[in-house]
Motif scaffolding. Sequence first.
Motif, PDB file in Angstrom:
ATOM      1  N   THR A 136       0.845  -1.187   0.000  1.00  0.00           N
ATOM      2  CA  THR A 136       0.000   0.000   0.000  1.00  0.00           C
ATOM      3  C   THR A 136       0.882   1.239   0.000  1.00  0.00           C
ATOM      4  N   ASP A 137       0.244   2.400  -0.053  1.00  0.00           N
ATOM      5  CA  ASP A 137       1.015   3.643  -0.057  1.00  0.00           C
ATOM      6  C   ASP A 137       1.811   3.819   1.237  1.00  0.00           C
ATOM      7  N   GLY A 138       1.347   3.178   2.306  1.00  0.00           N
ATOM      8  CA  GLY A 138       2.026   3.349   3.588  1.00  0.00           C
ATOM      9  C   GLY A 138       2.691   2.102   4.117  1.00  0.00           C
ATOM     10  N   GLY A 139       2.891   1.107   3.261  1.00  0.00           N
ATOM     11  CA  GLY A 139       3.554  -0.107   3.720  1.00  0.00           C
ATOM     12  C   GLY A 139       2.833  -1.365   3.278  1.00  0.00           C
ATOM     13  N   GLU A 140       3.366  -2.491   3.690  1.00  0.00           N
ATOM     14  CA  GLU A 140       2.865  -3.786   3.245  1.00  0.00           C
ATOM     15  C   GLU A 140       1.729  -4.286   4.133  1.00  0.00           C
ATOM     16  N   TYR A 350     -32.571   4.149  -5.983  1.00  0.00           N
ATOM     17  CA  TYR A 350     -31.360   3.678  -6.640  1.00  0.00           C
ATOM     18  C   TYR A 350     -30.235   3.483  -5.629  1.00  0.00           C
ATOM     19  N   ILE A 351     -29.105   3.027  -6.119  1.00  0.00           N
ATOM     20  CA  ILE A 351     -27.916   2.899  -5.280  1.00  0.00           C
ATOM     21  C   ILE A 351     -26.717   3.419  -6.050  1.00  0.00           C
ATOM     22  N   SER A 352     -25.884   4.185  -5.385  1.00  0.00           N
ATOM     23  CA  SER A 352     -24.660   4.713  -5.982  1.00  0.00           C
ATOM     24  C   SER A 352     -23.503   4.480  -5.033  1.00  0.00           C
ATOM     25  N   LEU A 353     -22.407   3.937  -5.543  1.00  0.00           N
ATOM     26  CA  LEU A 353     -21.228   3.692  -4.717  1.00  0.00           C
ATOM     27  C   LEU A 353     -20.339   4.919  -4.607  1.00  0.00           C
ATOM     28  N   GLY A 354     -20.751   6.011  -5.210  1.00  0.00           N
ATOM     29  CA  GLY A 354     -19.982   7.243  -5.075  1.00  0.00           C
ATOM     30  C   GLY A 354     -18.787   7.297  -6.016  1.00  0.00           C
ATOM     31  N   ASP A 355     -17.774   8.016  -5.603  1.00  0.00           N
ATOM     32  CA  ASP A 355     -16.600   8.266  -6.442  1.00  0.00           C
ATOM     33  C   ASP A 355     -15.632   7.095  -6.356  1.00  0.00           C
ATOM     34  N   MET A 356     -15.837   6.111  -7.205  1.00  0.00           N
ATOM     35  CA  MET A 356     -14.985   4.931  -7.239  1.00  0.00           C
ATOM     36  C   MET A 356     -14.000   5.028  -8.410  1.00  0.00           C
ATOM     37  N   PRO A 357     -12.796   4.467  -8.279  1.00  0.00           N
ATOM     38  CA  PRO A 357     -11.824   4.520  -9.376  1.00  0.00           C
ATOM     39  C   PRO A 357     -12.286   3.688 -10.559  1.00  0.00           C
ATOM     40  N   SER A 358     -11.872   4.115 -11.740  1.00  0.00           N
ATOM     41  CA  SER A 358     -12.195   3.359 -12.954  1.00  0.00           C
ATOM     42  C   SER A 358     -11.293   2.130 -13.051  1.00  0.00           C
ATOM     43  N   PHE A 359     -11.617   1.264 -13.979  1.00  0.00           N
ATOM     44  CA  PHE A 359     -10.785   0.079 -14.215  1.00  0.00           C
ATOM     45  C   PHE A 359      -9.358   0.496 -14.551  1.00  0.00           C
ATOM     46  N   ASP A 360      -9.205   1.455 -15.470  1.00  0.00           N
ATOM     47  CA  ASP A 360      -7.867   1.883 -15.874  1.00  0.00           C
ATOM     48  C   ASP A 360      -7.096   2.504 -14.714  1.00  0.00           C
ATOM     49  N   ASN A 365      -2.714   2.325 -10.854  1.00  0.00           N
ATOM     50  CA  ASN A 365      -2.263   2.671  -9.507  1.00  0.00           C
ATOM     51  C   ASN A 365      -1.995   1.461  -8.616  1.00  0.00           C
ATOM     52  N   GLY A 366      -2.592   0.325  -8.952  1.00  0.00           N
ATOM     53  CA  GLY A 366      -2.470  -0.853  -8.103  1.00  0.00           C
ATOM     54  C   GLY A 366      -3.557  -0.877  -7.043  1.00  0.00           C
ATOM     55  N   ILE A 367      -4.036  -2.045  -6.690  1.00  0.00           N
ATOM     56  CA  ILE A 367      -5.120  -2.147  -5.719  1.00  0.00           C
ATOM     57  C   ILE A 367      -4.687  -1.618  -4.355  1.00  0.00           C
ATOM     58  N   GLY A 368      -3.394  -1.675  -4.056  1.00  0.00           N
ATOM     59  CA  GLY A 368      -2.904  -1.184  -2.772  1.00  0.00           C
ATOM     60  C   GLY A 368      -3.131   0.297  -2.557  1.00  0.00           C
ATOM     61  N   ALA A 369      -3.293   1.063  -3.640  1.00  0.00           N
ATOM     62  CA  ALA A 369      -3.539   2.496  -3.526  1.00  0.00           C
ATOM     63  C   ALA A 369      -4.902   2.790  -2.921  1.00  0.00           C
ATOM     64  N   TYR A 370      -5.790   1.798  -2.902  1.00  0.00           N
ATOM     65  CA  TYR A 370      -7.149   1.996  -2.405  1.00  0.00           C
ATOM     66  C   TYR A 370      -7.396   1.219  -1.105  1.00  0.00           C
ATOM     67  N   LEU A 371      -6.304   0.756  -0.501  1.00  0.00           N
ATOM     68  CA  LEU A 371      -6.378   0.082   0.776  1.00  0.00           C
ATOM     69  C   LEU A 371      -5.741   0.941   1.858  1.00  0.00           C
ATOM     70  N   HIS A 372      -6.192   0.783   3.085  1.00  0.00           N
ATOM     71  CA  HIS A 372      -5.631   1.533   4.219  1.00  0.00           C
ATOM     72  C   HIS A 372      -4.203   1.079   4.467  1.00  0.00           C
TER      73      HIS A 372
END
Length: 375
Positions: A136-140, A350-360, A365-372
Amino acid sequence: MKIPKHIISAVILTLVVIALVVYLGITFSSMRNPEPIYAGEGVTDMKMLSDWFPGLKGTNGDTEVYILDSGVEGASMLVLGGTHPNEPSGVVSAVMLVEYCQPEEGILYVIPRANNSAFTCTDPQEAAPMKYFIETDGGERWFRFGSRATNPTDQWPDSEVYVHASSGQTLSGSETRNLNRAYPGKANGNLTEMIAYGITTLINEENIDITVDLHEASPEYTTVNAIVAHENAIELANMALWDVEDYFSISIEKSPTNLHGLTHRELGDYTDTLALLMETANASQGRLHGAIHSSLVVDGVDKFYARAAQYGAVTVPFGEDGIGITERCARHISCLVAFCDEYLPEDDLYISLGDMPSFDEMVENGIGAYLHSPE
């Protein structure tokens, strides 16, 4: 008095055995310790599955249910990760929702460890790693690599033949510990059936509109890179496909009517939810890979699968770069967003998940960029 050599040897050997037993015992016990999940700003409550079905309380089948309520009246979605804990992109995608997602309309329920018991062991004779690691951005961060089935120390022995409770269908006895053969569950059944019953109860009591079960399959499997949908959800699946087909290839499969116990079949039959299941291609789960290790789980690089692809032995494109967990999670998340965007209820909720990153963005960025970051 001189101590005979054979006694000294026996004492040394005994001490070595004791040390080994202690070490193995500590290692085995550590499997009961779950990986940390950090609730993000979107999480408004966290309950246990036993809050809906008290029969699970105090068992290893009880598990966390994260609730992300936008505060705006709308529809609801339940996402299941960890039905099979040896299918890691489903787990990591669910954790990413808990830690990153901030819904703007409706309510999102997330169960990252649907079969919590199965996280406490690995499949026998597979030499699978107990953990895998994501930067992740702050470590493993570390995550548990579990088993396809409920830990036998929690449910044993397996029957000779597994009889599905509601349909009477018979399968191999080991399937009695497979959560995805247990739905809609049984209140007084075995632990796996009770977990399924708890999830079904949650869906009915909370009137969940959409339920998505996140899975992975081997690259040689026929149903992979696919959405499997109950007939009531097939239209939603097709609409979502149009949203994502510019980014990746995915197929739609209709839930079979003659195979029971699966989420996309039984939840569609026994509840009002639109039931879907997703499969991505996981090399560590297949039968053609080389030695399995934590890096294979994460980067998906395997020379044997790459070679098999050249001979047409796999059903998805598989090159030297493999199919990493970031791409697999990006598929899951993109489809979840598409299900929400294409859900068109008659009551206009309806349901909206809000501002989520796109596939690209996720791939770049890597999935770790969106983890704590680890604490």
